[in-house]
Each structure stands twice: as C-alpha cells, then as structure tokens.
Design an enzyme around this catalytic site. Sequence first.
Site, PDB file in Angstrom:
ATOM      1  N   PHE A   1      -5.509   8.805   2.796  1.00  0.00           N
ATOM      2  CA  PHE A   1      -6.006   7.787   1.877  1.00  0.00           C
ATOM      3  C   PHE A   1      -7.101   7.007   2.596  1.00  0.00           C
ATOM      4  CE2 PHE A   1      -2.605   5.999   4.344  1.00  0.00           C
ATOM      5  CZ  PHE A   1      -2.946   4.671   4.571  1.00  0.00           C
TER       6      PHE A   1
ATOM      7  N   ASN B   1       0.842  -1.187   0.000  1.00  0.00           N
ATOM      8  CA  ASN B   1       0.000   0.000   0.000  1.00  0.00           C
ATOM      9  C   ASN B   1       0.882   1.243   0.000  1.00  0.00           C
ATOM     10  OD1 ASN B   1      -1.538   2.273   1.184  1.00  0.00           O
ATOM     11  ND2 ASN B   1      -3.183   0.778   1.360  1.00  0.00           N
TER      12      ASN B   1
ATOM     13  N   ASP C   1     -10.138   8.471   4.984  1.00  0.00           N
ATOM     14  CA  ASP C   1      -9.772   9.756   5.587  1.00  0.00           C
ATOM     15  C   ASP C   1     -10.681  10.922   5.194  1.00  0.00           C
ATOM     16  OD1 ASP C   1      -7.752   8.479   6.919  1.00  0.00           O
ATOM     17  OD2 ASP C   1      -6.103   9.418   5.818  1.00  0.00           O
TER      18      ASP C   1
ATOM     19  N   LYS D   1      -0.885  14.795  11.059  1.00  0.00           N
ATOM     20  CA  LYS D   1      -1.538  13.493  11.138  1.00  0.00           C
ATOM     21  C   LYS D   1      -0.581  12.443  11.689  1.00  0.00           C
ATOM     22  CE  LYS D   1      -3.715   9.855   8.394  1.00  0.00           C
ATOM     23  NZ  LYS D   1      -3.977   9.311   7.043  1.00  0.00           N
TER      24      LYS D   1
ATOM     25  N   ASP E   1      -1.940  -4.057  10.328  1.00  0.00           N
ATOM     26  CA  ASP E   1      -3.296  -4.368   9.895  1.00  0.00           C
ATOM     27  C   ASP E   1      -4.177  -3.323  10.540  1.00  0.00           C
ATOM     28  OD1 ASP E   1      -4.813  -6.145   8.199  1.00  0.00           O
ATOM     29  OD2 ASP E   1      -5.930  -6.662   9.996  1.00  0.00           O
TER      30      ASP E   1
END
Length: 213
Positions: free
Chosen positions: A164, A19, A167, A187, A78
């Site tokens: 992403f 990712n 969000d 963030k 995860d």
Amino acid sequence: MSAEILNPNLRRVVLASNNAGKLREFSALFAPLGIELVPQSELGVSEAAEPHATFVENALAKARHASRHTGLPALADDSGLCVVALGGAPGVHSARYAQQPGGARSDAANNALLVRELAAAGDRRAWYVALLALVRTENDPCPLIGEGLWHGEIVDAPAGEHGFGYDPHFYLPQQGCTAAQLAPEHKNRISHRAQALAQLLDKLRATGPVDRP
C-alpha cells in the site's frame, strides 16, 4: 522470536492506527509472538493528532493517546517515505502528501504528486522510515522504540499488486522489483516495519517484562 519474553499483560495490545494496510502487516508480524493486536477503531478511539516534526514524537503521541482511552498497552507506528531530491519530503506528511483541506487521503493522489515532483530529478534515491513506539501505560516513562530504514529508489511507472502507500513506485535494486511486487510474507521479513519490530523486541528482551501497575 519467542512470545516467552513477553509479559502476559502484553498479550493484547491496541494498535493506534486505523490504516487497514498497517493492521494487516502488523497482525502478520505479531501473530507468531502470541500478541493480539486490536485496532483502536474497534475500541472507539479516534485518531490522535500528528502535529510533530519527527516520526518518533508522532508515534509516541499516538501510542499514549490510545493507551489513555483504552487502559491497554498500545503500539503506534509513524512511518513515511523520505526522498533525497525532495530534501526528505514527504516525510512525516507522507500519508497526507496530496491531501487538500477537508479532503480525503488517497494513495493514488500521493503517488501522482510524488511522480510529478520528481519529473526533472536525476536522483531517485529514497528510503522508507518506520518508528514503532510501545507503551505499557499512558505515562510509561520508558517506552520501547524501534526504528527501521528501507532503502530504494522511486520509479515513475507503478508495478505490483501488494502493499500500500508508495509501494508500487518504491523500487528495490537488490530485489529487482518494487515493494508492491514482493510477496507479503517476504516483505514482512525485510521491510522497514520488520526491522523496527526486530529492534523493538531486542529492547524488550534486554529490559525484561514490566508489570502494569
């Protein structure tokens, strides 16, 4: 946080994820510690299966898979979104919430489904969960686990260009904006992943460095 606490064998760690968003966030979080994160795709490692019902089991499965195929320490995350009105869904299925059999994953499709599912819901409370698992070897008997929770609520209209996943729809009342409207550096100080990393590093300090055999 100081890189002095880390064993030299942890200077290069494979990130058990393909990712791109997670790679950006984790690279920014780990860079001050002197840790180079290498995405598993650069080392020819395929994605591990995520068959488990809990975040921690999936994170451990991914970390051990990456370490087994590279011989390096491995970090796996995860994470997902849990919504009160949906009984905790999408949960561990967050990344593939709207995915059709044989189809590609899509943040836009996931967000659209989430908004539809909550159309008649008065309770919009939700929280992000992040579980980090760090294994020094594939069969590390004492993996380090960090957990972070980030509370907010779901809004129908997306806002923000950063981040992403969910969000743009994850509103933070204390910040007065969505997670996607936060500057990345801000963030990275308050997110569920930042909290999980802080917890993981506290455990690393407490246990001390462990050499790879």
